[in-house]
Write a protein that holds these residues in place. Structure first.
Motif, PDB file in Angstrom:
ATOM      1  N   PHE A 119       0.427  -0.886   0.280  1.00 28.05           N
ATOM      2  CA  PHE A 119       0.180   0.079  -0.107  1.00 28.05           C
ATOM      3  C   PHE A 119       0.873   1.247   0.271  1.00 28.05           C
ATOM      4  O   PHE A 119       1.672   1.444   0.672  1.00 28.05           O
ATOM      5  N   ASP A 120       0.575   1.905  -1.091  1.00 24.11           N
ATOM      6  CA  ASP A 120       1.567   2.761  -0.847  1.00 24.11           C
ATOM      7  C   ASP A 120       0.419   4.391  -1.084  1.00 24.11           C
ATOM      8  O   ASP A 120       1.447   5.860  -2.261  1.00 24.11           O
ATOM      9  N   ASP A 121      -0.259   4.118  -1.646  1.00 19.26           N
ATOM     10  CA  ASP A 121      -1.729   5.529  -1.509  1.00 19.26           C
ATOM     11  C   ASP A 121      -1.541   6.182  -0.414  1.00 19.26           C
ATOM     12  O   ASP A 121      -1.986   5.290   0.979  1.00 19.26           O
ATOM     13  N   PRO A 122      -0.806   7.747   0.273  1.00 22.76           N
ATOM     14  CA  PRO A 122      -1.206   8.227   1.692  1.00 22.76           C
ATOM     15  C   PRO A 122      -2.434   7.858   2.512  1.00 22.76           C
ATOM     16  O   PRO A 122      -2.574   7.533   3.348  1.00 22.76           O
TER      17      PRO A 122
ATOM     18  N   THR B 165      -4.450   4.864   2.085  1.00 25.30           N
ATOM     19  CA  THR B 165      -5.313   3.688   2.324  1.00 25.30           C
ATOM     20  C   THR B 165      -3.483   3.114   2.986  1.00 25.30           C
ATOM     21  O   THR B 165      -4.095   3.316   4.435  1.00 25.30           O
ATOM     22  N   VAL B 166      -2.675   4.022   2.942  1.00 24.77           N
ATOM     23  CA  VAL B 166      -1.547   3.609   4.511  1.00 24.77           C
ATOM     24  C   VAL B 166      -1.813   3.637   5.577  1.00 24.77           C
ATOM     25  O   VAL B 166      -1.495   2.972   6.632  1.00 24.77           O
ATOM     26  N   ALA B 167      -3.070   5.174   5.843  1.00 22.09           N
ATOM     27  CA  ALA B 167      -3.110   5.226   7.154  1.00 22.09           C
ATOM     28  C   ALA B 167      -3.889   4.085   7.570  1.00 22.09           C
ATOM     29  O   ALA B 167      -4.128   4.540   9.185  1.00 22.09           O
ATOM     30  N   GLU B 168      -4.432   3.820   7.214  1.00 20.48           N
ATOM     31  CA  GLU B 168      -5.784   2.763   6.927  1.00 20.48           C
ATOM     32  C   GLU B 168      -5.300   2.111   7.605  1.00 20.48           C
ATOM     33  O   GLU B 168      -5.470   0.943   8.872  1.00 20.48           O
ATOM     34  N   VAL B 169      -3.708   1.487   7.186  1.00 19.48           N
ATOM     35  CA  VAL B 169      -3.395  -0.210   6.813  1.00 19.48           C
ATOM     36  C   VAL B 169      -2.441   0.130   8.366  1.00 19.48           C
ATOM     37  O   VAL B 169      -2.301  -0.614   8.998  1.00 19.48           O
TER      38      VAL B 169
ATOM     39  N   LYS C 212       3.204   6.695  13.058  1.00 20.30           N
ATOM     40  CA  LYS C 212       2.555   5.875  11.980  1.00 20.30           C
ATOM     41  C   LYS C 212       1.945   6.857  10.433  1.00 20.30           C
ATOM     42  O   LYS C 212       2.054   6.361   9.591  1.00 20.30           O
ATOM     43  N   HIS C 213       2.131   7.961  11.212  1.00 18.92           N
ATOM     44  CA  HIS C 213       1.754   9.629  10.106  1.00 18.92           C
ATOM     45  C   HIS C 213       2.692   9.782   9.018  1.00 18.92           C
ATOM     46  O   HIS C 213       2.560  10.358   8.004  1.00 18.92           O
TER      47      HIS C 213
ATOM     48  N   ALA D 289      -8.257  -6.384  10.764  1.00 22.08           N
ATOM     49  CA  ALA D 289      -7.558  -6.663   9.527  1.00 22.08           C
ATOM     50  C   ALA D 289      -8.067  -7.041   8.632  1.00 22.08           C
ATOM     51  O   ALA D 289      -8.193  -6.825   7.205  1.00 22.08           O
ATOM     52  N   GLU D 290      -9.167  -8.139   8.522  1.00 19.43           N
ATOM     53  CA  GLU D 290      -9.753  -9.162   8.098  1.00 19.43           C
ATOM     54  C   GLU D 290     -10.876  -7.782   7.111  1.00 19.43           C
ATOM     55  O   GLU D 290     -10.455  -8.379   6.012  1.00 19.43           O
ATOM     56  N   LYS D 291     -11.739  -7.620   7.679  1.00 18.17           N
ATOM     57  CA  LYS D 291     -12.700  -6.319   6.928  1.00 18.17           C
ATOM     58  C   LYS D 291     -12.204  -5.456   5.853  1.00 18.17           C
ATOM     59  O   LYS D 291     -12.126  -5.119   4.830  1.00 18.17           O
ATOM     60  N   VAL D 292     -10.644  -4.527   7.032  1.00 15.34           N
ATOM     61  CA  VAL D 292      -9.389  -3.733   6.207  1.00 15.34           C
ATOM     62  C   VAL D 292      -9.584  -3.779   4.984  1.00 15.34           C
ATOM     63  O   VAL D 292      -9.145  -2.905   3.661  1.00 15.34           O
ATOM     64  N   LEU D 293      -8.826  -5.152   5.225  1.00 18.76           N
ATOM     65  CA  LEU D 293      -7.881  -5.282   3.823  1.00 18.76           C
ATOM     66  C   LEU D 293      -8.136  -7.040   2.594  1.00 18.76           C
ATOM     67  O   LEU D 293      -7.991  -7.216   1.734  1.00 18.76           O
TER      68      LEU D 293
END
Length: 377
Positions: A247-250, A252-256, A267-268, A329-333
């Protein structure tokens, strides 16, 4: 008891004796619970299978793994029933043939129990490679070359001869001349040393967990170079039951990056998040349930070292088996029931002025032990 509570009160920030009493009672209760859990765990660990099974029914800690294992087995069996197109079976069996070809002395006939199964699964996959995700043809060319070498080396045998005829009727990968016999067991050049020991040691020392990164885009070409090295890591029967979700979209990265607990406070500033994902549909039996974690970790370590050679840094975040985190994680990913996160990694260009932990490692004498006495028989 009151004198003890007054002592607790004097040494703490409690506003009243009542607050101290509540704290004292809660602490005692927690101690009793912890003591009871310890006794229960000790009993379960020493008990006979039925008793430990009873404990597992009382605990929810293993249920998600059990469901993932069962889901993986169901997927594996379903792939076999669906025209035998199971790529993990093909990879495992071709690797078994490779090992048979390297044996000294080599038997004139080997692999009789699974050679027809191997040829059949190869035949189904090569006819429709997209079903197996082996669309690049590399794995199919490898299978073709190994099977060709196997049949050339095998003596006359009814089972092997029948499998040979089935193989001859198969089309080669991509309808071409396949791999040209290049992807078969070979002799290594032993006096060639691309990396000296001292260089490797320096690289291992240089690799440290980086938590502060420059805010610039990480080239996907560099990431793919590191993933290429990761893909060369050892894997049980060469099944490689793992994938890297990148994940390299900012946004999406924040969520993951919020999924693992070890990212709090920094994490920011993580540019890329990588999920090392294990898949349990690569196995026909429960005994292999830990292989995705082992193989995924081996690949991730190679990935981390490769990143260092490319000027990038990484940080591996622990992923303890906590149900509410697993569910999120199961839901997000968007994970399948048989997919499980091994751990997460943050990747980016290290911030030049930032520091890293020294992380003194345990001494050699502690982590290494020669010739421990063993019980024979």
């Amino acid at each position: 008891m009151k004198s003890l509570l007054k002592k607790v009160l004097s040494e703490s920030q409690f506003a009243s004796l009542r607050d101290a009493q509540i704290f004292y009672k809660t602490s005692k209760a927690n101690q009793l619970i912890s003591s009871g859990q310890s006794a229960g765990l000790k009993f379960a660990s020493q008990a006979k299978p039925m008793a430990s099974a009873y404990y597992s029914l009382l605990s929810r800690q293993f249920q998600r793994e059990e469901r993932a294992v069962l889901s993986g087995l169901a997927k594996y069996k379903a792939d076999l029933k669906e025209d035998d197109a199971n790529v993990f079976l093909m990879r495992r069996n071709v690797h078994r043939l490779e090992k048979g070809l390297t044996m000294r002395p080599r038997r004139s006939v080997f692999g009789r129990d699974y050679i027809l199964e191997t040829v059949n699964v190869y035949r189904k996959i090569v006819a429709e490679p997209s079903r197996s995700m082996e669309t690049t043809g590399d794995s199919l060319n490898w299978a073709f070359d190994v099977l060709t070498a196997y049949f050339r080396a095998s003596a006359v045998d009814p089972v092997v001869d029948h499998a040979r005829e089935v193989f001859r009727s198969c089309m080669p990968p991509d309808g071409s001349c396949a791999g040209g016999g290049r992807r078969v067991p070979y002799k290594r050049i032993l006096d060639e040393h691309p990396v000296e020991y001292d260089q490797l040691k320096k690289l291992a020392i240089k690799r440290r967990s980086v938590r502060w990164f420059e805010q610039r885009t990480v080239s996907r070409d560099l990431l793919d170079k590191a993933f290429t090295v990761a893909g060369l890591s050892p894997s049980a029967c060469n099944r490689q039951p793992f994938r890297f979700l990148v994940f390299d979209d900012p946004e999406t990265v924040a969520e993951v990056a919020s999924l693992p607990g070890g990212t709090s406070g920094f994490k920011h500033n993580i540019p890329v998040m990588v999920v090392v994902l294990g898949t349990l549909d690569a196995f026909y039996d429960e005994k292999d349930r830990h292989v995705p974690y082992i193989d995924g970790s081996l690949a991730a370590m190679s990935f981390a070292l490769a990143l260092e050679t490319l000027g990038l840094g990484s940080c591996i975040f622990n992923w303890p088996d906590v149900e509410r985190h697993e569910i999120r994680a199961e839901k997000v990913l968007g994970l399948k029931p048989y997919e499980r996160p091994v751990f997460f990694m943050g990747v980016g260009y290290p911030e030049p002025e930032a520091t890293v932990a020294y992380s003194q490692k345990r001494p050699l004498e502690v982590i290494r032990e020669y010739n421990r006495p063993i019980s024979k028989g």
